[in-house]
Design a protein around this motif. Structure first.
Motif, PDB file in Angstrom:
ATOM      1  N   ASP A   1       0.834  -1.205   0.000  1.00  0.00           N
ATOM      2  CA  ASP A   1       0.000   0.000   0.000  1.00  0.00           C
ATOM      3  C   ASP A   1       0.868   1.255   0.000  1.00  0.00           C
ATOM      4  O   ASP A   1       1.969   1.269   0.570  1.00  0.00           O
ATOM      5  CB  ASP A   1      -0.926   0.005   1.217  1.00  0.00           C
ATOM      6  CG  ASP A   1      -2.209  -0.778   0.976  1.00  0.00           C
ATOM      7  OD1 ASP A   1      -2.338  -1.380  -0.111  1.00  0.00           O
ATOM      8  OD2 ASP A   1      -3.070  -0.799   1.875  1.00  0.00           O
TER       9      ASP A   1
ATOM     10  N   SER B   1      -0.347  -1.392  -7.169  1.00  0.00           N
ATOM     11  CA  SER B   1      -1.358  -0.349  -7.025  1.00  0.00           C
ATOM     12  C   SER B   1      -0.768   1.054  -7.058  1.00  0.00           C
ATOM     13  O   SER B   1      -1.496   2.030  -7.066  1.00  0.00           O
ATOM     14  CB  SER B   1      -2.131  -0.546  -5.721  1.00  0.00           C
ATOM     15  OG  SER B   1      -1.238  -0.536  -4.611  1.00  0.00           O
TER      16      SER B   1
ATOM     17  N   ASN C   1      -4.512  -6.288   2.132  1.00  0.00           N
ATOM     18  CA  ASN C   1      -3.837  -5.816   3.334  1.00  0.00           C
ATOM     19  C   ASN C   1      -3.620  -6.942   4.338  1.00  0.00           C
ATOM     20  O   ASN C   1      -2.670  -6.920   5.118  1.00  0.00           O
ATOM     21  CB  ASN C   1      -4.653  -4.697   3.993  1.00  0.00           C
ATOM     22  CG  ASN C   1      -4.614  -3.421   3.174  1.00  0.00           C
ATOM     23  OD1 ASN C   1      -3.960  -3.370   2.148  1.00  0.00           O
ATOM     24  ND2 ASN C   1      -5.315  -2.406   3.634  1.00  0.00           N
TER      25      ASN C   1
ATOM     26  N   HIS D   1      -2.794  -1.331  10.710  1.00  0.00           N
ATOM     27  CA  HIS D   1      -3.589  -0.423   9.873  1.00  0.00           C
ATOM     28  C   HIS D   1      -3.909   0.875  10.595  1.00  0.00           C
ATOM     29  O   HIS D   1      -5.000   1.396  10.535  1.00  0.00           O
ATOM     30  CB  HIS D   1      -4.882  -1.102   9.402  1.00  0.00           C
ATOM     31  CG  HIS D   1      -5.463  -0.452   8.186  1.00  0.00           C
ATOM     32  ND1 HIS D   1      -6.760  -0.647   7.797  1.00  0.00           N
ATOM     33  CD2 HIS D   1      -4.921   0.397   7.270  1.00  0.00           C
ATOM     34  CE1 HIS D   1      -7.015   0.054   6.705  1.00  0.00           C
ATOM     35  NE2 HIS D   1      -5.904   0.688   6.359  1.00  0.00           N
TER      36      HIS D   1
END
Length: 387
Positions: free
Chosen positions: A70, A115, A204, A263
Motif C-alpha cells: 500500500d 497499485s 492488506n 492499519h
C-alpha cells in the motif's frame, strides 16, 4: 556499545519504523516519506541519513522490510532509495542522498498486484535481485543485491528460489549476511491460508507480520524486549496467526512489549468495518492483546485520533487498546511529542530492564534526529542529531 533502539516515525496514517542494533545494523520496516514543504511534517529522509551507516560515502540500510505494497507503507521508496546495479551508484545519486538497500525482504504477495509507482519500483528491484540468483550471478550476494523471500507464492512462481525463503514459524537471526546473537525475528505471516481464502479485497491482510526479539547479553534467560510489527493485517489474519502459533506450541512468539497497532489504529484489527455494523471485537483479537507483558505499550502510527467516524484511525479501536494497556501506555505518533508544531519520532531504548519509555525531547529544530532517546528524566546520550 549503545543499546538497541526502535524508532517509530510520525508519518500520519502510514508506517515508517527503524530498528538499530548494538553494532549499528539498521532495519527499516516500511516507509511513508512525505513532502516536507508543510511546516508540520517531520523530515524522515534527513533523519534516516543521520541514522544509517555509510560505505565510502554511500548511505545504506542493512535491511528493508516492506510488509505490503500500500502507498502509505512504501511512499517515497522510488524517490529516496537506490534501485539498480550497486556498482552504478553515481555521484548524482550520492548528491540526492539515495539510500542503498543492502538486503530486501520481499513478500510474493506484492507481485500479485501493483497499485502504485512505489510498489512497482520495489517489485522491479526485487525481480532484478532474484534474477541474479536464477542466473547464479557471482554478484548475487553482494551488498545491494541481497534478498530474502518471506512467505508463500501466489500467482508468481518463486519455487526455484526456496533457498532464499523464510516462512511462518521460522526464526531469522541473520541480517545483511551477518549473524546476530542478540536480535532475531519470528515470522508470523503471511500463511498459506492467506492465498487460499483471501481475495484481492483482502490484500492488506497478507502483510508480513513478525515479532522482533531483543537481548542485551548472551546470558539472559528471557528477551529484554519483544516488538510486534504487522503492517495492515486484520482480525482474519490475526486469528490464523493465533491458531497456528498455539497449534505448533510457539506461544512465546505471541508475547509483546511493543505493539504497532495494525492499519494505523483501524477497527479492522478487531472486526470488519464499519464498526457500527460490527461493534463487538473478536475474541481472537483480544486474546492476541492478552499476550502483553508488564508495562506493554501500543503505538498508533496515525493521525490524531478523534472521537469521530474516521477509520483509520478509529476512536473505538483506541478504546479497546486502552482497556488492555491503560491510557498512559497508548502512544500516538502524531500527538505524543510535538516540538514547534512538528511531531517527533517515538524512540524506545532496549535495556536489560526492558524497554525504556521515551523522554520528551527539548529540541527546537524541525529535524530532531536522535531526540527522545534515553531514560525518562535523563539526558540523551545520542545528542546533536547523531543516532
Amino acid at each position: 556499545m549503545p543499546n538497541p533502539r526502535i524508532k517509530y516515525f510520525p508519518v500520519g496514517n502510514g508506517d515508517t519504523s527503524l530498528i538499530t542494533l548494538e553494532d549499528k545494523t539498521t532495519i527499516i520496516v516500511d516507509c511513508n516519506i512525505r513532502n516536507c514543504d508543510e511546516d508540520d511534517v517531520y523530515d524522515v529522509k534527513e533523519d534516516l541519513l543521520k541514522s544509517v551507516q555509510f560505505d565510502y560515502g554511500v548511505p545504506y540500510v542493512d535491511v528493508f522490510i516492506l510488509t505490503h505494497g500500500d502507498q502509505d507503507h512504501c511512499r517515497g521508496f522510488k524517490k529516496h532509495f537506490y534501485q539498480g546495479v550497486p556498482e552504478n551508484y553515481s555521484e548524482s545519486d550520492k548528491k540526492d542522498g539515495l539510500i542503498r538497500v543492502d538486503a530486501m525482504w520481499f513478500s510474493p504477495m506484492i507481485a500479485e498486484q501493483h497499485s502504485n509507482d512505489d510498489e512497482d519500483a520495489y517489485q522491479q528491484e526485487a525481480e532484478r535481485r532474484l534474477a541474479l540468483h536464477r542466473k547464479k550471478d557471482p554478484r548475487k550476494d553482494n551488498p545491494g543485491n541481497r534478498i530474502k523471500i518471506i512467505g508463500y507464492d501466489g500467482n508468481a512462481d518463486y519455487k526455484d528460489l526456496d533457498h532464499l525463503r523464510a516462512v511462518p514459524g521460522e526464526i531469522v537471526s541473520r541480517f545483511n549476511d551477518k549473524d546476530q546473537s542478540l536480535f532475531s525475528v519470528f515470522i508470523h505471516a503471511p500463511f498459506k491460508e492467506h492465498l487460499e481464502t483471501l481475495g484481492d479485497d483482502k490484500k492488506n491482510s497478507t502483510s508480513i507480520v513478525f515479532q522482533g526479539r531483543f537481548k542485551n547479553n548472551l546470558f539472559q534467560a528471557d528477551f529484554s524486549t519483544l516488538a510486534m510489527f504487522g503492517g495492515d493485517s486484520d482480525h482474519t489474519s490475526w486469528s490464523i496467526i493465533l491458531e497456528k502459533t498455539k497449534k505448533y506450541k510457539n506461544e512465546h512468539a505471541l508475547k509483546w512489549d511493543l505493539f504497532l497497532s495494525p492499519h494505523h489504529c483501524s477497527w479492522s484489527f478487531f472486526n470488519d468495518r464499519p464498526q457500527k455494523e460490527n461493534p463487538d471485537p473478536n475474541k481472537t483479537s483480544l486474546e492476541v492483546l492478552d499476550y502483553r507483558r508488564n508495562g506493554a505499550k501500543v503505538i498508533a502510527s496515525s493521525k490524531k485520533i478523534e472521537d469521530d467516524d474516521n477509520n483509520p484511525p478509529h476512536f473505538e479501536a483506541k478504546r479497546e487498546y486502552v482497556k488492555k494497556v491503560t491510557e498512559s501506555n497508548f502512544l500516538n505518533t502524531t500527538t505524543y511529542n510535538v516540538v514547534n508544531g512538528v511531531p517527533q519520532p517515538i524512540v524506545f531504548e532496549v535495556t536489560t530492564q526492558g524497554v525504556v519509555k521515551p523522554k520528551q525531547s527539548e529540541g527546537t529544530a524541525k529535524v530532531i534526529g536522535g531526540a527522545g532517546l534515553g531514560a525518562v528524566n535523563s539526558a540523551s546520550k545520542y545528542g546533536n542529531g547523531q543516532v
